[in-house]
Design an enzyme around this catalytic site. Sequence first.
Site, short mmCIF file in Angstrom:
data_model
loop_
_atom_site.label_atom_id
_atom_site.label_comp_id
_atom_site.label_asym_id
_atom_site.label_seq_id
_atom_site.Cartn_x
_atom_site.Cartn_y
_atom_site.Cartn_z
CG ASP A 1 7.09 13.16 14.74
OD1 ASP A 1 7.33 14.62 14.04
OD2 ASP A 1 7.40 12.56 13.88
CG PHE B 1 14.52 4.17 5.82
CD1 PHE B 1 15.96 4.65 5.69
CD2 PHE B 1 14.23 5.44 6.14
CE1 PHE B 1 17.14 5.34 5.96
CE2 PHE B 1 15.64 6.80 5.77
CZ PHE B 1 16.86 6.57 6.17
CE LYS C 1 7.37 -0.95 -3.43
NZ LYS C 1 7.94 -1.53 -4.72
CG LEU D 1 -2.34 -1.08 1.57
CD1 LEU D 1 -3.02 -1.64 2.15
CD2 LEU D 1 -2.64 -0.82 0.18
CD GLU E 1 7.96 -3.63 0.19
OE1 GLU E 1 7.72 -2.48 -0.96
OE2 GLU E 1 7.68 -4.81 0.47
CB VAL E 2 3.44 -0.20 5.01
CG1 VAL E 2 1.62 0.29 5.81
CG2 VAL E 2 4.01 0.77 5.88
#
EC number: 2.7.11.1
Length: 616
Positions: free
Chosen positions: A136, A22, A19, A17, A24-25
């Site tokens: 963050d 560092f 990139k 889904l 990808e998912v």
Amino acid sequence: MATIQSETDCYDIIEVLGKGTFGEVAKGWRRSTGEMVAIKILKNDAYRSRIIKNELKLLRCVRGLDPDEAHVIRFLEFFHDALKFYLVFELLEQNLFEFQKENNFAPLPARHIRTVTLQVLRALARLKELAIIHADLKPENIMLVDQTRCPFRVKVIDFGSASIFSEVRYVKEPYIQSRFYRAPEILLGLPFCEKVDVWSLGCVMAELHLGWPLYPGNNEYDQVRYICETQGLPKPHLLHAARKAHHFFKRNPHPDATNPWQLKSSADYLAETKVRPLERRKYMLKSLDQIETVNGGGAVSRLSFPDREALAEHADLKSMVELIKRMLTWESHERISPSAALRHPFVSMQQLRSAHEATRYYQLSLRGCRLSLQVDGKPPPPVIASAEDGPPYYRLAEEEETAGLGGVTGSGSFFREDKAPGMQRAIDQLDDLSLQEARRGLWSDTRADMVSDMLVPLKVASTSHRVPDSGPEPILAFYGSRLTGRHKARKAPAGSKSDSNFSNLIRLSQASPEDAGPCRGSGWEEGEGRTTSTEPSVIPQREGDGPGIKDRPMDAERPGPELFDPSSCPGEWLSEPEWTLEGIRGSRAQGLPAHHPHPHGPPRTTSFLQHVGGHH
């Protein structure tokens, strides 16, 4: 279809889904439970191993919390093989930034901002119990769980930049916070604590109302300049102690000046750094109070006979601005804590209930908060404050008469059900809520229409009569929108959101302040820890109009990687289709694109997963 396996489970990869720099998912199917999950996949090397070590440590600490009650993302497991690291998370829908972009960055009503704020404050309060600084917090890291089933239920994500306070307080150069949401103590190089997250949340609240970042600095100088022009200069004793004060301020040459420091001019900064300051604000506010006059917020004051619904909404907006002012203070010890903010009248709705209980606005606000806190139809568990925080810090106004110590009635009912006549009908209409109920006309096709809609307040009541304007108005500095207008949309760089290599964060070298003993106050503020200062408590305000604009502003970019040339980091305001609203029915739905709910399928995940993938 690929399959990956841990020691205890097996995952079928459905699709990639997103990139990032560092990794990808991927969306995966967890065989043991049959649920869809988000799997962050990173290369297994020494560099990424060091990066992921901190995130894993914090995720394991947070894993001790109930993720639904604490409003943090559920971390499922971590495993690796010879080539890859794998982090498995629950699947969420989309982050607040993507939600704003889908909705053309239209302002969010105060009642919805409260629903989000309440949950994030609960998350920050829980993190404080674990001595964790998120470091963050921003719209990209606040995720909507399922906007169709649970409107505005959110969770905090991304602990890649988080720190344990006891470990980071003496670290010479920790990396924390994205620029738009960076606290003054980080900008100036002062001691810091968990209240840096409170500053970030205040900026997020203002952004949800403005439809634009409050302080969208292109660099740290612009960031400090924006804050000074709205909130005045910091007190002299702060600048005397600040390690980085000389980057942004210089000594005042006038010996009789009240403040021995003055902000460097744009010309001074350009001469020193060869970097031209930019004007990227949409609204040049001369004080935080002006937030309530933006996007129709000042309409009520210009009407002779506003109706009670308009009065309730205006009072709520005013209360929200008061909370934002308590969150956005130069000095961290003057800043409100998460537990005290949960007792603030805006969050608890005490003032709204006392003056506007019979209004539909109040009932919808109450219902929205209630639904966001419930999980599977069950009320949230009681929240017990520590001794130093004073009374229990979470209690909505509707609970006051029936709640026990933890904020839950003895019968187990989270809210009283003996509501005023007509309340149930109002509650039943929750599905008909519109993000622009009080601001119809924001879906203009042209830039001129959008600007006009933002500047011309809605006629609240047909029988109302205008009276002359009172009070200063904020300067509209940027004509256009984040998605349309005269500025060319540019593609977002890979990994530009919250890379775990900390590329969009900064270094600082300071110790943290010692914890101050509690100073008991009164009312909702009782129990908030404070310290006293010998300096005057009033921050000097800048007088006169905002600075003239020499350069037309660029699209307000999200904070890009700090370690690279800012000019190489384009913005992310990409064009999107017209936004869709949940549950709009009847005539108001005409002309709006159809929305496809997903009650029987996985929610949208692309935005969240791309963000997570870009983190590493």
